[in-house]
Enzyme design. Structure first.
Site, PDB file in Angstrom:
ATOM      1  N   SER A  60      37.704  38.488  50.990  1.00 59.10           N
ATOM      2  CA  SER A  60      37.050  38.392  49.672  1.00 59.10           C
ATOM      3  C   SER A  60      35.581  38.029  49.726  1.00 59.10           C
ATOM      4  O   SER A  60      34.901  38.035  48.690  1.00 59.10           O
ATOM      5  CB  SER A  60      37.784  37.373  48.794  1.00 59.10           C
ATOM      6  OG  SER A  60      38.976  37.920  48.293  1.00 59.10           O
ATOM      7  N   LYS A  63      33.067  40.221  48.038  1.00 61.60           N
ATOM      8  CA  LYS A  63      32.644  40.084  46.643  1.00 61.60           C
ATOM      9  C   LYS A  63      31.213  39.565  46.504  1.00 61.60           C
ATOM     10  O   LYS A  63      30.634  39.642  45.414  1.00 61.60           O
ATOM     11  CB  LYS A  63      33.618  39.173  45.886  1.00 61.60           C
ATOM     12  CG  LYS A  63      35.030  39.712  45.775  1.00 61.60           C
ATOM     13  CD  LYS A  63      35.912  38.790  44.942  1.00 61.60           C
ATOM     14  CE  LYS A  63      37.326  39.326  44.790  1.00 61.60           C
ATOM     15  NZ  LYS A  63      38.182  39.060  45.950  1.00 61.60           N
ATOM     16  N   SER A 120      38.013  34.280  42.532  1.00 58.88           N
ATOM     17  CA  SER A 120      38.107  35.416  43.459  1.00 58.88           C
ATOM     18  C   SER A 120      39.039  36.506  42.945  1.00 58.88           C
ATOM     19  O   SER A 120      39.825  37.088  43.702  1.00 58.88           O
ATOM     20  CB  SER A 120      38.577  34.941  44.847  1.00 58.88           C
ATOM     21  OG  SER A 120      38.331  35.917  45.816  1.00 58.88           O
ATOM     22  N   LYS A 231      31.442  31.515  48.270  1.00 60.64           N
ATOM     23  CA  LYS A 231      32.589  32.410  48.217  1.00 60.64           C
ATOM     24  C   LYS A 231      33.492  32.195  49.418  1.00 60.64           C
ATOM     25  O   LYS A 231      33.018  32.052  50.550  1.00 60.64           O
ATOM     26  CB  LYS A 231      32.114  33.867  48.175  1.00 60.64           C
ATOM     27  CG  LYS A 231      33.196  34.855  47.835  1.00 60.64           C
ATOM     28  CD  LYS A 231      33.571  34.777  46.369  1.00 60.64           C
ATOM     29  CE  LYS A 231      34.921  35.389  46.100  1.00 60.64           C
ATOM     30  NZ  LYS A 231      36.059  34.614  46.657  1.00 60.64           N
TER      31      LYS A 231
END
Length: 388
Positions: A60, A63, A120, A231
């Site tokens: 992820s 992202k 997320s 993140k």
């Protein structure tokens, strides 16, 4: 005597070897995870690295590029935080981490950003990709193109959320740091969202309204002083990853940890990298906002021309020393010869610390100055006569 000399050499060798082993061991123990980078955000300087160029699955952390493109669309006026985004059936079908958007459900761009950066949400990422580019595949093309402009040569994306296990979806610890820096330096407002610990959103569908709580996947937000983002990511292929941003005083650090064996090691390693950086880094910043003297112009339509600094100056010391006492020397000519082109180099600012040069910033001409013609000289003479 001969034996004494041999013994002394052996003692020195063992002592030096032990010192090197201790230093090497300290570096190795700084992080347990296989891949990582510590970068200072203002300068982009890498302070620590471990297998930074090895291609690995980003999960992820993908992202971060998705968010970068979204914020660039906002800056360009192609998006507004208040406009609504409709969730497609395809976006709803995303597995993994999600915020459980329903087909046809509408949320604002700002809410979608929160869903992506805090929780997320894979579904929110795809919904935004479709809203921006018409389809996820078209959005992914833009992601790869943007990666190339950032010279992320070891990165290629296959989706916008990192859910894929495709071997053609890869990046490196250094490339993650690069795109993280681009996002937080050019669009610092993202940190307002990534530093939120918990926030409720409202799902409004045909079944009615219901509250849903977004909880930040980055546990360092609560446990590490100064942490403001950014993140996390995890899949069976990528294992556990994080790109962490922390601020203390003038220093902003980006700690990237990839392929950690578990989530505890991921956060432990990130905290260790940040501690290492904050313990060693001192940053000197000169915004270069002062007014520079005018430069006389010989043979020009104008008699003088203004100058400006090309950019601010930043110097990062990573030895643990302070950066107090930096001296700045302005080097500009007294006179320049026409024609002069705006943006050409006029001179430079040279910076010194303890008598040693630490950097330079170009000083540029602020305007064009054309070469004077005979008529121009007559006009100048007439003005002097009238003013005399």
């Amino acid at each position: 005597m001969y034996r004494k000399v041999i013994c002394w050499i052996m003692v020195c060798y063992i002592s030096i070897g032990s010192t090197f082993a201790m230093v090497y061991g300290a570096e190795e123990e700084l992080m347990e995870s296989p891949h990582g980078v510590l970068m200072e955000a203002a300068t982009g300087e890498i302070i620590y690295e471990k297998e930074k160029d090895v291609r690995i699955s980003p999960a992820s952390i993908t992202k971060i590029m998705t968010l970068l493109l979204i914020f660039e669309e906002l800056d360009q006026g192609n998006l507004s935080l208040e406009e609504e985004v409709t969730t497609s059936a395809y976006a709803k079908s995303m597995g993994g981490s999600q915020v459980f958007l329903e087909e046809g459900e509408k949320q604002t761009v700002e809410t979608m950003i929160k869903c992506i950066v805090i929780a997320s949400g894979n579904d929110a990422s795809v919904a935004m990709a479709e809203h921006v580019a018409g389809s996820e595949s078209e959005f992914v093309k833009r992601m790869n193109a943007r990666a190339q402009t950032l010279h992320m040569e070891n990165t290629h994306f296959e989706d916008c959320c990192g859910l894929t296990d495709s071997s053609n979806h890869y990046t490196t610890a250094e490339d993650v740091a690069i795109m993280s820096r681009e996002l937080i330096v050019k669009h610092p407002q993202v940190l307002d969202y990534s530093s939120i610990w918990m926030e409720d959103i409202t799902h409004v569908t045909r079944q009615g309204s219901k509250q849903f709580t977004l909880t930040n996947t980055n546990k360092l937000i609560r446990s590490y002083e100064g942490c403001v983002g950014l993140k996390t990511g995890s899949t069976s292929l990528a294992k556990y990853c994080v790109s962490t941003v922390a601020k203390r005083g003038e220093i902003t650090l980006i700690a990237v940890v990839m392929t950690a064996p578990d989530y505890k090691v991921r956060f432990k390693d990130a905290a260790a990298l940040l501690n290492y950086g904050f313990g060693r880094c001192s940053l000197y910043v000169d915004e270069n906002t002062e007014k520079l003297r005018l430069v006389s112009v010989k043979g020009g339509v104008e008699d003088q021309v203004a100058c400006e600094f090309e950019h601010a100056f930043r110097y990062l010391d990573t030895t643990g020393k302070t950066v107090e006492g930096v001296e700045k020397k302005i080097v500009l000519p007294k006179e320049a010869k026409a024609p002069i082109k705006k943006g050409d180099k006029a001179g430079e600012a040279v910076y010194y610390l303890n008598g040693e040069e630490i950097g330079r910033v170009d000083i540029l001409y602020k305007a064009d100055v054309e070469k004077a013609s005979f008529v121009d000289y007559l006009k100048k003479a007439g003005k002097r006569f009238l003013n005399g």
